[in-house]
Every structure is written in C-alpha cells, then in structure tokens.
Design a protein around this motif. Structure first.
Motif, short mmCIF file in Angstrom:
data_model
loop_
_atom_site.label_atom_id
_atom_site.label_comp_id
_atom_site.label_asym_id
_atom_site.label_seq_id
_atom_site.Cartn_x
_atom_site.Cartn_y
_atom_site.Cartn_z
N MET A 10 5.74 4.55 2.14
CA MET A 10 4.68 5.52 2.46
C MET A 10 5.23 6.75 3.16
N LEU A 11 6.27 6.57 3.96
CA LEU A 11 6.81 7.68 4.73
C LEU A 11 7.55 8.71 3.88
N GLN A 12 7.75 8.39 2.61
CA GLN A 12 8.32 9.38 1.70
C GLN A 12 7.30 10.46 1.34
N GLN A 13 6.03 10.18 1.62
CA GLN A 13 4.97 11.14 1.33
C GLN A 13 4.60 11.86 2.63
N LYS A 14 4.86 13.17 2.67
CA LYS A 14 4.67 13.91 3.91
C LYS A 14 3.25 13.81 4.45
N HIS A 15 2.28 13.75 3.52
CA HIS A 15 0.88 13.70 3.99
C HIS A 15 0.56 12.39 4.69
N ALA A 16 1.39 11.37 4.50
CA ALA A 16 1.13 10.08 5.14
C ALA A 16 1.74 9.99 6.53
N ILE A 17 2.68 10.88 6.83
CA ILE A 17 3.42 10.78 8.10
C ILE A 17 2.51 10.95 9.32
N PRO A 18 1.58 11.94 9.35
CA PRO A 18 0.75 12.10 10.55
C PRO A 18 -0.01 10.84 10.94
N PRO B 63 0.82 -1.20 0.00
CA PRO B 63 0.00 0.00 0.00
C PRO B 63 0.86 1.24 0.00
N ALA B 64 0.46 2.21 -0.78
CA ALA B 64 1.26 3.43 -0.91
C ALA B 64 0.58 4.62 -0.26
N GLY B 65 -0.55 4.42 0.33
CA GLY B 65 -1.22 5.52 1.02
C GLY B 65 -1.82 6.54 0.10
N GLU B 66 -2.03 6.18 -1.19
CA GLU B 66 -2.56 7.14 -2.14
C GLU B 66 -4.05 6.92 -2.39
N GLN C 125 0.36 9.20 14.65
CA GLN C 125 -0.78 9.02 15.55
C GLN C 125 -0.85 7.59 16.08
N ARG C 126 -0.28 6.65 15.34
CA ARG C 126 -0.31 5.24 15.74
C ARG C 126 1.03 4.79 16.33
N ASP C 127 1.83 5.78 16.77
CA ASP C 127 3.07 5.49 17.50
C ASP C 127 4.05 4.67 16.68
N VAL C 128 4.30 5.12 15.44
CA VAL C 128 5.16 4.37 14.53
C VAL C 128 6.57 4.21 15.08
N VAL C 129 7.05 5.20 15.83
CA VAL C 129 8.43 5.12 16.33
C VAL C 129 8.58 3.95 17.29
N ARG C 130 7.64 3.83 18.22
CA ARG C 130 7.73 2.72 19.18
C ARG C 130 7.42 1.37 18.53
N CYS C 131 6.70 1.41 17.41
CA CYS C 131 6.44 0.15 16.69
C CYS C 131 7.67 -0.30 15.90
N LEU C 132 8.37 0.66 15.28
CA LEU C 132 9.53 0.31 14.46
C LEU C 132 10.79 0.11 15.29
N GLY C 133 10.86 0.78 16.45
CA GLY C 133 12.06 0.68 17.28
C GLY C 133 12.50 -0.74 17.55
N PRO C 134 11.62 -1.62 18.06
CA PRO C 134 12.04 -3.00 18.33
C PRO C 134 12.47 -3.75 17.07
N MET C 135 11.96 -3.34 15.91
CA MET C 135 12.32 -4.01 14.67
C MET C 135 13.81 -3.84 14.34
N LEU C 136 14.44 -2.80 14.92
CA LEU C 136 15.87 -2.59 14.69
C LEU C 136 16.70 -3.73 15.27
N GLY D 90 -4.87 6.24 6.98
CA GLY D 90 -4.94 5.78 8.36
C GLY D 90 -5.13 4.28 8.44
N SER D 91 -6.05 3.76 7.62
CA SER D 91 -6.31 2.32 7.61
C SER D 91 -5.07 1.56 7.17
N SER D 92 -4.40 2.04 6.11
CA SER D 92 -3.19 1.38 5.62
C SER D 92 -2.12 1.38 6.68
#
Length: 681
Positions: free
Chosen positions: A64-72, A28-31, A76-87, A36-38
């Motif tokens: 998707m994060l390359q598109q600024k409009h998709a970042i919010p 999904p590209a968020g377009e 809102q869904r705490d992407v940082v804490r979701c991706l952090g453990p993936m490191l 939000g659902s994606s």
C-alpha cells in the motif's frame, strides 16, 4: 551572469528500488476508497500473536505504501512507531517485510516523511537491527540461516532492506547522518560490504549508502582507518566483470573521492588514477549495443525455458498416467519456489539481462556525476594533492615515493595537475564525448516495444545529459591545449550544433536543452577567449535562442542569451556584420524588457554590453536599433523591478550580480552617450 558555473551533483536521493518494491499476496491495496480503514486494520494486525499474520500485515502495508495517496492514512496512525518494533521481531520473515515496508515509506514518501521517520525515532530500532544482522553474518558463515520455503539467506536479505532504509533517511536528514556517525554504523555496513563476491545486491545497497553518508561529512572521516580503506581497496581492485560489479566499483570510487582527505598524501595520486580508471571502465561500454545484446540473450533464454517446460509437461502427463494413489499426493516440481509475500528482489530472476543493463546505465550516470563534482570541487584541501604518480595500481592506498615538490598548485576554477593527468591518461574526455550522442536508435526501438525495458530509454537520455554537463565542466576548467587545440574545439562545436539541429524537430526536453546549452556556452566562451573562429552560423544561433528563450527553465533561457552575447561580441570585431548585430541586439533588448525573470533580464543586459562594447559595426547597429534611447527608457523600469521583485525571490548572490548589472547599465548608457557626442562634434 558572466561566466557559467559548473553544476554539482549529489548522490541519488532515494533507493531506486524503493518505489517499485511490491509485496506479494492478496492483501488490501487501499484502492477501495477506504484507505484509512485498511490502514487501521493492518496496523492492528501487527500485534497479532501469529508471526504469519504479522508478516502478511507488513507485506500488505509495504504494498500500500507504494501508492502516495495511501501514505497520509498510515502517517496519521503512527505507522513509523508501529513498524519500528517489528524490525526486532522474533520472526526473521517479519523483520524483512517490516524493513521492506519502511523502505517503501522512505522512498515513496520523500524528504518530509523521512524527517518524520527520524523524529519518530526510527533510527533506534534500525541501528539495533543493522548491528544484529552484522553479528549474524559471522554466525551464517558457519551455519547460514535460510528463510522458510526459500533458499535465500535471511540475515543478508534483512540487512539489504535495512541498509536501503538507512540510505534513504540519511540522504534526507542530518540527524540520521549524525546517528550513523555516533553509533559506529560505518563498521557495521563495511561488514556487509565484504559479502560483495556472494551478494552483490547487498554490497550495492551499502555502496549507495556510503556515497550518501561520506558526502560533506567531516565528522565521519576519522572512522576511516586502515582496515576500512583495505575493504574499499579490495573491492575497487576486484576483477568481476558483470555490470553489477562495475556499478559497485563506481559507487565506491565516488565514496573514496568523498573521503580523499583520509588517504595518505603519498597515495593520493594513485587513488585519483584508480578512481578514474574505474570510471573509464564503465564509460567505455556501449550502452546501446549492450541493450541490443542483452535483449537478444533474454529472448533466447526465455525461448529455451519455454521449450524445456513444454517437454517437462509432456513427460509429466505420461508419468502421471501410471502413478499410484500415493504418488499423486506429491506435487511435481515447477521450477523455483517463491514465498507468496517475497518482496526482496527489485527485478525477478527472469529479468537478469534487464538488471545488468540497468546497473550499467546507473554506473555510467554515477561516474559522470562524480567527474562533474571533481571538476568543481571547492574543497581547499584539493590544493594539497600531490603530483600524479605512475606507480602500479596495486599500490592504491600504499605508500609510494615521488618528488613532493614537482606538482604545481591548483589554481581557482582549474583542475589540479593530478586530476587532469588522470583524466587524460584514462581517455576520459573522449569517452565523455561519445556519451553525449543520442541513444542508439535500434536500442531505443527495442525498449519502446518492451514494457519492462521501456524505462531504460529515460535512463539512456539521462546518461547523455550527464555527459553534456560533464563536458561543460571540463571545458570550464581546462585550457585549450589540454583539450586538443583549436581544431578539436571547432569539431566539438560542430558536434554540439548537430545534436541540436540534426533532429527532425527542435528538441524541447528541458534537461537536454539545459545540458547542451550549458556545454555550448562554455565552449563558445573558451573559443572566444582564444580568438578561435566559431563554426556555428548566426542563423543557427538565432534559431537556438528563439526556441530556448521560450523554455520554462530559467537556466536554458540564461544560457541561450549568454550564447548570443558571446557570438555577438565576436561578430562585432568582423567587417560587414552590422545587420546580424542588429538582429542580435533587437532580440536581446526584447528579452531584457519582457522576460519574467530578473536573472534572465540581467543576463540579456550583460550580453548587450558585450556585443555593443566596441567596434565600428557595433556602433552602426546600435544607432540603427536605437539602443541608447531604449536602454535609457528601460533603466528606471529595471530599477523598479529590482526593488519590487528582488527581496524574497532571489538569492543573495543573484541580487549581488543584479546590482552589478544595474551599475553597468548606468555606465554603458554613459558610454553610449559619449559615442553619440563624438559623432555630433
């Protein structure tokens, strides 16, 4: 108001690769309007037991994060804490794509998002990953870990992504820099830097990061021990001549300048010389010719590749006619195999030539920006730098003998003797002047007709603007003799005039106008202070000022007003210039009364004081344009504007200067009244 100030540059704010990084695959590209659902679905897939699913989710999020409009939606869904453990995921591929997603988030999200990432504690898993990769490099030297379906080194690729995240957040957030200092990240990234001969991309990422974290960071200085200096020295003295290695050496030279206080006093002079030799190495290359040459090389390579593939396809057709059933089960090779979700390269392998030119332009821009900073360094420790030695370059960080009392102290707003000597020894001013010319028209035309090369036009223009700013800084801190004398300055004035007036249309690009007017202002200041005749005609100056004063950029307006004031003060000493002075006076009065910025209005008043301070011609012109009544009428208006607009809109320094202008306005009116009284008696 008064003398122009040198501009200071900071290191590049974000990874240049960040916004362009694309995750492969069809996710999904968020377009579709349902970002939000994606976002929710992809973040949920990060918990999937299958590593392939988690990798796909990370890659899709990255895209998707390359598109600024998709970042919010992701924030809102705490992407940082979701991706952090993936490191720290068990799958190396998941680690790499997760780091790539965070890299895009930090690069495309900007300062506020980077602050949020640090607040959400991204530094804990990021530092842990960096340390694991550093330890893994030693293991890889014995048994390299290869990513599935590719021949790439997984650990180094993960490290590259992680370093870019580190660079971005440290550029934006002081807490991230503090964590870098306390967690010993310097030793970690220096381990990566040692891979420069086999992985220059990783080394360049580290060099960008180092340039950021070493800037204005005294807490880090104690970590630069002899071993750290040795790593930097070995790379700065390396002889690899690709544009990427030139960029690497240039970035590291900037870091060494930032940490100059950690270098033994006996080696500092050699270090300055080595730094500027590296800058000279990058500036001597003709970027326009390089674009032409590299584009020709790319065209030829792609042609040969297409011919080879055609021959291979013909051969495959003939061979396939005699294949048995078992043979038909095997897929014929089709060149380099690329993992579907591979997002590790900024430019694909068939863009090697473009990558080289991009690296060259970044190296030249970086070199020019650092030279500007060297010219306007306010670090008191610069006073202690010793006389430039002629020792061999190999002694870069080694002890050397010289007379410690031979170097004169550095005076304010003046280059230290060693920096100035190194600039001249490496012919830096000459090379800077060459870069102030407009980009090669053939190269620009080539880039215009190639979508992937078109962004280079802006990069070439940026190099020109940085060169003009660099010229401005050198003019501010060098004396006339060091610059080559009166004839050289007059030639330079003609050159700058030609840049402005030789184009079919008057230039309107704000960055160029600010840079060229700053250089002209500094040059005319220098020439006026030494009574050197100016080669720019009053008509040309008026054309420049009339165009510049309508710029939306305050610095451009301030510069052109100051230029007119300098030129007018010189003309006031020459006979039969009253008519020209009238024209200048009317122009400056109008700017002072009508410009929306108090800073510009104040500069215009300052310029009026300079032009009409003395001289018979100035007195004639002042009477004819009714300067005194106009200023007396404007004086209360200026006071009211300062009272209403001053608070909140302007800095303390600006308000201080404006207060001086207000006081000088009162004195100038009194002076003009005295002149009028003398005439009546």
């Amino acid at each position: 108001m008064g003398k122009s100030k040198a501009k200071r540059f900071r290191s590049a704010p974000f990874s240049p690769a960040g916004p362009q990084r694309a995750a492969g695959g069809e996710g999904p590209a968020g377009e579709d309007g349902d970002g939000g659902s994606s976002a929710a679905e992809l973040l949920e897939k990060l918990q999937h037991p299958s590593a392939d699913v988690r990798e796909f989710a990370c890659a899709s999020i990255s895209k998707m994060l390359q598109q600024k409009h998709a970042i919010p939606a992701f924030l809102q869904r705490d992407v940082v804490r979701c991706l952090g453990p993936m490191l720290l995921d068990q799958s190396l591929a998941v680690r790499e794509t997760a780091a790539g997603a965070l890299r895009n988030l930090s690069a495309c999200g900007g300062f506020e998002v980077c602050d949020d990432m640090v607040t959400k504690d991204i530094m804990t898993p990021l530092v842990a990953l960096l340390k694991e990769c550093s330890a893994g490099l030693e293991t890889n030297e014995v048994s390299p870990t290869k990513c599935k379906e590719t021949k790439k080194n997984c650990v180094e690729d993960i490290a590259n992504e992680a370093v870019n995240v580190l660079w971005n957040v440290c550029e934006c957030n002081g807490t991230a820099v503090s964590v870098f200092n306390k967690e010993g990240c310097l030793d970690v990234v220096l381990q990566y830097l040692k891979k420069f001969s086999t992985n220059v991309d990783l080394a360049i990422s580290v060099a960008h990061c180092l340039q950021t974290v070493t800037e204005d960071n005294p807490e880090l200085l104690s970590s630069f021990n002899a071993s750290a200096h040795q790593v930097l020295e070995s790379i700065m003295l390396s002889q690899d001549n690709t544009m990427e290695h030139i960029l690497l050496r240039t970035l590291l030279a900037g870091s060494v300048w930032n940490i100059k206080d950690t270098i033994p006093s006996s080696s500092q002079a050699n270090t300055i010389n080595a730094i500027l030799k590296i800058f000279s190495e990058s500036l001597v290359v003709d970027a326009g010719e390089t674009v032409i040459h590299m584009k020709e090389a790319e065209t030829q390579r792609l042609k040969l590749t297409a011919e080879a593939e055609t021959e291979e396809n013909v051969g495959d057709t003939i061979d396939n006619s005699v294949l048995n059933e078992d043979d038909e089960m095997e897929e014929p090779p089709k060149g380099k195999v690329k993992r579907e979700n591979d997002i590790s390269d900024l430019l694909p392998s068939d863009k090697w030539e473009l990558k080289q030119v991009t690296a060259l332009l970044m190296a030249q821009q970086t070199a020019l920006e650092i030279i500007v900073n060297m010219c306007c360094s306010e670090d008191p420790s610069d006073d202690e730098w010793e006389e430039l030695s002629s020792s061999d370059e190999s002694d870069l960080f080694m002890e050397n003998s010289y007379d410690e009392g031979s170097g004169p102290p550095m005076s304010p707003l003046c280059l230290s003797a060693e920096v100035h000597a190194a600039l001249m020894n490496n012919l830096i001013p000459k090379k800077i002047l060459e870069k102030t010319a407009f980009p090669n028209t053939v190269a620009v035309d080539i880039c215009t007709h190639s979508p992937s090369w078109k962004p280079l036009i802006r990069k070439m223009n940026t190099v020109q603007c940085r060169a003009l700013t660099c010229l401005h800084s050198i003019l501010l801190v060098s004396d006339v003799d060091c610059l080559g004398g009166a004839s050289t300055l007059q030639s330079l004035a003609q050159h700058l005039s030609q840049l402005v007036f030789s184009q079919p249309e008057f230039p309107t690009h704000t960055e160029f106008l600010e840079a060229v007017t700053s250089a002209m202002r500094a040059l005319l200041q220098t020439m006026a202070s030494k009574n050197i005749s100016q080669c720019i005609s009053p008509e040309q100056l008026m054309t420049l000022c009339e165009a510049g004063v309508h710029s939306s950029n305050i610095s451009v307006r301030v510069n052109v007003v100051s230029i007119l004031g300098i030129a007018g003060s010189v003309l006031a000493k020459i006979e039969d210039t009253a008519e020209t002075l009238k024209m200048i006076g009317k122009f400056l009065l109008e700017v002072a009364m009508k410009d929306s910025s108090l800073v510009v209005a104040g500069e215009a008043l300052d310029a009026l004081f300079d032009v009409f301070a003395d001289g018979t011609e100035a007195e004639k012109a002042a009477v004819q344009i009714k300067l005194l009544p106009a200023l007396k009428e404007f004086q209360p208006v200026f006071k009211i504007r300062m009272r209403k607009e001053g608070k909140g809109q302007y800095s303390t320094d600006q308000l201080c200067v404006l207060d001086n202008v207000k006081m000088n306005l009162r004195r100038f009116i009194a002076y003009q009244e005295t002149l009028g009284g003398k005439k009546t008696t």
